[in-house]
Write a protein that holds these residues in place. Structure first.
Motif, mmCIF file in Angstrom:
data_model
loop_
_atom_site.group_PDB
_atom_site.id
_atom_site.type_symbol
_atom_site.label_atom_id
_atom_site.label_comp_id
_atom_site.label_asym_id
_atom_site.label_seq_id
_atom_site.Cartn_x
_atom_site.Cartn_y
_atom_site.Cartn_z
ATOM 1 N N GLN A 15 4.455 9.323 -5.635
ATOM 2 C CA GLN A 15 4.074 9.219 -7.056
ATOM 3 C C GLN A 15 5.129 9.843 -7.968
ATOM 4 O O GLN A 15 5.433 9.300 -9.035
ATOM 5 N N ASN A 37 1.120 -0.639 -10.986
ATOM 6 C CA ASN A 37 0.357 0.287 -10.144
ATOM 7 C C ASN A 37 -1.030 -0.300 -9.907
ATOM 8 O O ASN A 37 -1.793 -0.478 -10.844
ATOM 9 N N GLU A 38 -1.326 -0.643 -8.654
ATOM 10 C CA GLU A 38 -2.672 -1.115 -8.314
ATOM 11 C C GLU A 38 -3.452 0.136 -7.913
ATOM 12 O O GLU A 38 -3.293 0.647 -6.803
ATOM 13 N N LEU A 39 -4.231 0.644 -8.840
ATOM 14 C CA LEU A 39 -4.831 1.976 -8.719
ATOM 15 C C LEU A 39 -5.558 2.209 -7.397
ATOM 16 O O LEU A 39 -6.394 1.414 -6.984
ATOM 17 N N GLY A 40 -5.177 3.293 -6.735
ATOM 18 C CA GLY A 40 -5.818 3.667 -5.479
ATOM 19 C C GLY A 40 -5.374 2.850 -4.278
ATOM 20 O O GLY A 40 -5.816 3.086 -3.159
ATOM 21 N N ASN A 43 4.152 -1.460 -18.234
ATOM 22 C CA ASN A 43 5.064 -1.362 -17.096
ATOM 23 C C ASN A 43 5.499 -2.770 -16.730
ATOM 24 O O ASN A 43 4.760 -3.518 -16.119
ATOM 25 N N TYR A 82 1.585 -0.261 -5.007
ATOM 26 C CA TYR A 82 2.426 -0.745 -6.106
ATOM 27 C C TYR A 82 2.867 -2.178 -5.838
ATOM 28 O O TYR A 82 2.984 -2.602 -4.685
ATOM 29 N N THR A 118 0.842 -1.205 0.000
ATOM 30 C CA THR A 118 0.000 0.000 0.000
ATOM 31 C C THR A 118 0.875 1.252 0.000
ATOM 32 O O THR A 118 2.036 1.220 0.413
ATOM 33 N N TYR A 119 0.278 2.360 -0.471
ATOM 34 C CA TYR A 119 1.005 3.642 -0.458
ATOM 35 C C TYR A 119 1.541 3.918 0.949
ATOM 36 O O TYR A 119 2.680 4.300 1.135
#
Length: 235
Positions: free
Chosen positions: A201, A223-226, A218, A229, A180-181
């Motif tokens: 980002q 990138n797993e949106l929202g 890529n 990564y 997660t971010y």
């Protein structure tokens, strides 16, 4: 304990304050470099890679906030602001931008030294808490030599900043899993603030560009949106 392994950069345009802080630090066993402008400070920072920066905000060429912003794009080097600006908004802005501490002028020598010791101690703990992996990671034609902190694609070395490398190494340690971010931010910067996701980002965009990724293609980091990564699985 001798502190001579620590290099401290002072960026201060007032000569009497600069000389005073330099003398106090040298008496306490630190190696000291000085600069009188933001540009000089950035040049010294790039060539000497100090362990700590003591930074005035009211510099003649640019605002000291610019230097904090530049440093935080790629480095986690601790920054202590030493400023005559007393407004709470200035203090909050400097800390939000990534300063580790803020000392108002005029200041006491004992307090300055205590804050420097505490800041260096915290930086050391944060570095020690992040145990680097060993050996080599391989996925397709990407390889990461952890011991050398070196990344190659098709045996060609990819030039990454310290922060970019740390992100890539962290994702590779958890290859195949979505990180997660928030988990990436905590691993790399140790704290989360309003600008953290944007900072992540920007670094990721640079990494993927250097990896030769194109929109929709890529090959190494997805990138797993929202959410976050994911590095592709290693061999």
């Amino acid at each position: 304990m001798s502190n001579n392994k620590y290099r401290i950069l002072i960026v201060e345009d007032e000569e009497n304050i600069r000389d005073f802080v330099e003398t106090v630090l040298e008496m306490n066993g630190y190696q000291v470099m000085t600069a009188a402008t933001c540009e000089q400070g950035m040049t010294m920072f790039a060539s000497h890679n100090p362990d700590l920066v003591i930074l005035d905000l009211g510099l003649p060429d640019r605002d000291g906030m610019d230097m904090i912003e530049e440093i935080r794009k790629s480095f986690i080097t601790p920054v202590i602001v030493l400023s005559a600006r007393l407004a709470e908004s200035d203090k909050v802005k400097a800390l939000d931008m990534g300063a580790n501490d803020y000392i108002a002028k005029p200041f006491g020598t004992a307090e300055l030294m205590a804050r420097i010791r505490a800041t260096l101690r915290n930086a050391r703990y944060n570095a020690a808490a992040r145990v680097s992996p060993e050996g080599v990671f391989k996925a397709r034609d990407l390889s990461i030599d952890y011991d050398r902190r070196q990344v190659k694609i098709n045996d060609e070395k990819i030039s990454l900043t310290q922060t970019e490398y740390n992100i890539v190494a962290f994702l590779s340690e958890h290859s195949g899993k979505v990180m997660t971010y928030s988990s990436i931010i905590h691993a790399i910067w140790g704290m989360e603030d309003s600008g953290s996701i944007k900072r992540l980002q920007v670094n990721m965009a640079n990494i993927r560009k250097k990896f030769g990724s194109r929109p929709g293609k890529n090959r190494y980091i997805l990138n797993e949106l929202g959410v976050g990564y994911r590095m592709i699985d290693g061999e």
